[in-house]
Scaffold this motif. Structure first.
Motif, mmCIF file in Angstrom:
data_model
loop_
_atom_site.group_PDB
_atom_site.id
_atom_site.type_symbol
_atom_site.label_atom_id
_atom_site.label_comp_id
_atom_site.label_asym_id
_atom_site.label_seq_id
_atom_site.Cartn_x
_atom_site.Cartn_y
_atom_site.Cartn_z
ATOM 1 N N SER A 61 23.949 29.694 46.363
ATOM 2 C CA SER A 61 23.595 29.577 44.939
ATOM 3 C C SER A 61 23.011 30.858 44.371
ATOM 4 C CB SER A 61 22.598 28.424 44.730
ATOM 5 O OG SER A 61 23.143 27.199 45.169
ATOM 6 N N ASN A 62 23.247 31.982 45.069
ATOM 7 C CA ASN A 62 22.709 33.288 44.665
ATOM 8 C C ASN A 62 21.187 33.254 44.496
ATOM 9 O OD1 ASN A 62 23.076 36.046 44.122
ATOM 10 N ND2 ASN A 62 23.218 35.710 41.919
ATOM 11 N N ARG A 63 20.520 32.455 45.331
ATOM 12 C CA ARG A 63 19.060 32.367 45.253
ATOM 13 C C ARG A 63 18.376 33.619 45.798
ATOM 14 N NH1 ARG A 63 16.546 27.256 44.695
ATOM 15 N NH2 ARG A 63 18.015 25.541 44.388
ATOM 16 N N GLN A 64 19.066 34.374 46.642
ATOM 17 C CA GLN A 64 18.522 35.589 47.248
ATOM 18 C C GLN A 64 17.155 35.329 47.905
ATOM 19 O OE1 GLN A 64 19.102 38.935 44.288
ATOM 20 N NE2 GLN A 64 19.935 37.183 43.133
ATOM 21 N N PRO A 65 17.117 34.412 48.865
ATOM 22 C CA PRO A 65 15.838 34.088 49.497
ATOM 23 C C PRO A 65 15.448 35.053 50.608
ATOM 24 C CG PRO A 65 17.543 32.715 50.423
ATOM 25 C CD PRO A 65 18.207 33.563 49.365
ATOM 26 N N PHE A 66 16.220 36.131 50.786
ATOM 27 C CA PHE A 66 15.877 37.088 51.838
ATOM 28 C C PHE A 66 14.806 38.063 51.364
ATOM 29 C CE2 PHE A 66 20.281 37.874 50.201
ATOM 30 C CZ PHE A 66 19.973 38.820 49.238
ATOM 31 N N ARG A 67 13.954 38.451 52.295
ATOM 32 C CA ARG A 67 12.941 39.474 52.082
ATOM 33 C C ARG A 67 12.946 40.382 53.312
ATOM 34 N NH1 ARG A 67 13.488 36.841 48.173
ATOM 35 N NH2 ARG A 67 11.914 35.978 46.750
ATOM 36 N N PHE A 68 12.513 41.630 53.153
ATOM 37 C CA PHE A 68 12.539 42.577 54.260
ATOM 38 C C PHE A 68 11.184 43.269 54.392
ATOM 39 C CE2 PHE A 68 16.754 42.184 52.483
ATOM 40 C CZ PHE A 68 17.537 41.950 53.594
ATOM 41 N N ILE A 69 10.611 43.206 55.579
ATOM 42 C CA ILE A 69 9.378 43.940 55.879
ATOM 43 C C ILE A 69 9.793 45.197 56.633
ATOM 44 C CG2 ILE A 69 7.132 43.907 57.005
ATOM 45 C CD1 ILE A 69 7.182 40.870 56.802
ATOM 46 N N VAL A 70 9.545 46.360 56.048
ATOM 47 C CA VAL A 70 9.949 47.637 56.628
ATOM 48 C C VAL A 70 8.737 48.276 57.297
ATOM 49 C CG1 VAL A 70 10.988 49.885 56.178
ATOM 50 C CG2 VAL A 70 11.702 47.892 54.826
ATOM 51 N N LEU A 71 8.874 48.600 58.572
ATOM 52 C CA LEU A 71 7.767 49.123 59.373
ATOM 53 C C LEU A 71 8.157 50.487 59.921
ATOM 54 C CD1 LEU A 71 7.177 45.787 61.289
ATOM 55 C CD2 LEU A 71 5.739 46.672 59.448
#
Length: 285
Positions: A61-71
């Motif tokens: 549904s194009n919700r874009q529930p991804f998140r990215f933690i960059v370390l």
């Protein structure tokens, strides 16, 4: 934010994406799991391009529930790398013993099995020196379902392909699962968010190149299960591996299970019981 940082951020915001010299099909067929890196930092311009590509991935549904933690190199990054590195060494140590990587052909220094073991050992031993770790996360908006990974893992593949396009490389692991609670506390990951894996990233000390997979005829069916498509032919020069799920017993009257040939190449000679996708360290055919 200091003035220098503000100026750099404005300059980056005005910059277009870097030129990609890798064609799409080439990238799709030559992006290997890269587990050896130089000490070169990954510049934020490259990280920006890779994460932009990741955030363009499809999701339900194009919700874009991804998140990215960059370390990278901050204090929490160092602590997270140590947590996951310790878990990686424990996990790989157990697998190395269970799967008997140090017996049979594993005792032959240049065998695929021995090379795999050496590559993995080097990877986990130097885990804290990996230039970048990225933790892809899924913000759940409903109870977990078997298909929820479809809203985060395509973004991970986008990221790895973008890294390939820019001269970098990475590997996807699940070693974070062994220290999930500690990572959540360290990084402030909210309840209801799934940390879906760990991506290591850096400038390859090895190289990308054609990946080894099973022949198309074993993987692509037409009309019904088990019926190979006559057009599912691998291009000339394709190299294969036998790694992967066990094959079903060969049916009476032949069939493709248990050692088929495609395009003049056999499926044998790969790494049995190894980690699928570890193409970087395999000898090229």
């Amino acid at each position: 934010m200091c003035a220098d940082s503000s100026d750099a951020a404005r300059e980056l915001a005005a910059a277009v994406l870097p030129v990609d010299t890798v064609g799409l099909l080439e990238g799709l067929t030559t992006t290997r799991a890269i587990r050896r890196y130089t000490d070169e930092p990954v510049p934020r311009e490259a990280l920006r391009a890779m994460l932009f590509a990741a955030t363009r991935a499809p999701s339900g549904s194009n919700r874009q529930p991804f998140r990215f933690i960059v370390l990278t190199d901050g204090p929490k990054a160092g602590a997270a790398k140590k947590l996951i590195g310790d878990a990686a060494r424990r996990t790989w140590g157990g697998k190395r013993q269970r799967d008997r990587y140090d017996s049979g052909t594993g005792t032959v220094a240049d065998s695929p099995k021995a090379r795999m073991a050496a590559a993995m050992q080097q990877f986990v031993d130097g885990f804290e020196r990996v230039p970048v770790l990225i933790l892809p996360c899924l913000v759940r908006y409903r109870d977990p379902t078997p298909t929820e990974g479809a809203s985060v893992y395509p973004a991970c593949q986008n990221l790895l392909l973008a890294a390939r396009a820019l001269g970098y490389g990475g590997a996807f692991t699940g070693w974070n699962f062994a220290v999930d609670a500690q990572l959540r506390e360290l990084l402030g990951v909210p309840e209801g968010t799934f940390v879906a894996g760990t991506i290591t990233l850096g400038r390859p000390a090895g190289r990308h190149g054609p990946v080894r997979r099973r022949p198309m005829a074993e993987l692509v069916f037409e009309e019904e299960w088990g019926a190979p498509a006559d057009w599912a032919l691998d291009p000339p020069g394709t190299a294969f591996t036998s790694a992967g799920p066990p094959r079903p017993p060969a049916a009476a009257g032949g069939g493709i299970a248990g050692g088929s040939t495609t395009g003049g190449s056999t499926t044998g000679g790969g790494i049995t019981g190894g980690t699928a996708g570890n193409d970087e360290e395999r000898p090229r055919s």
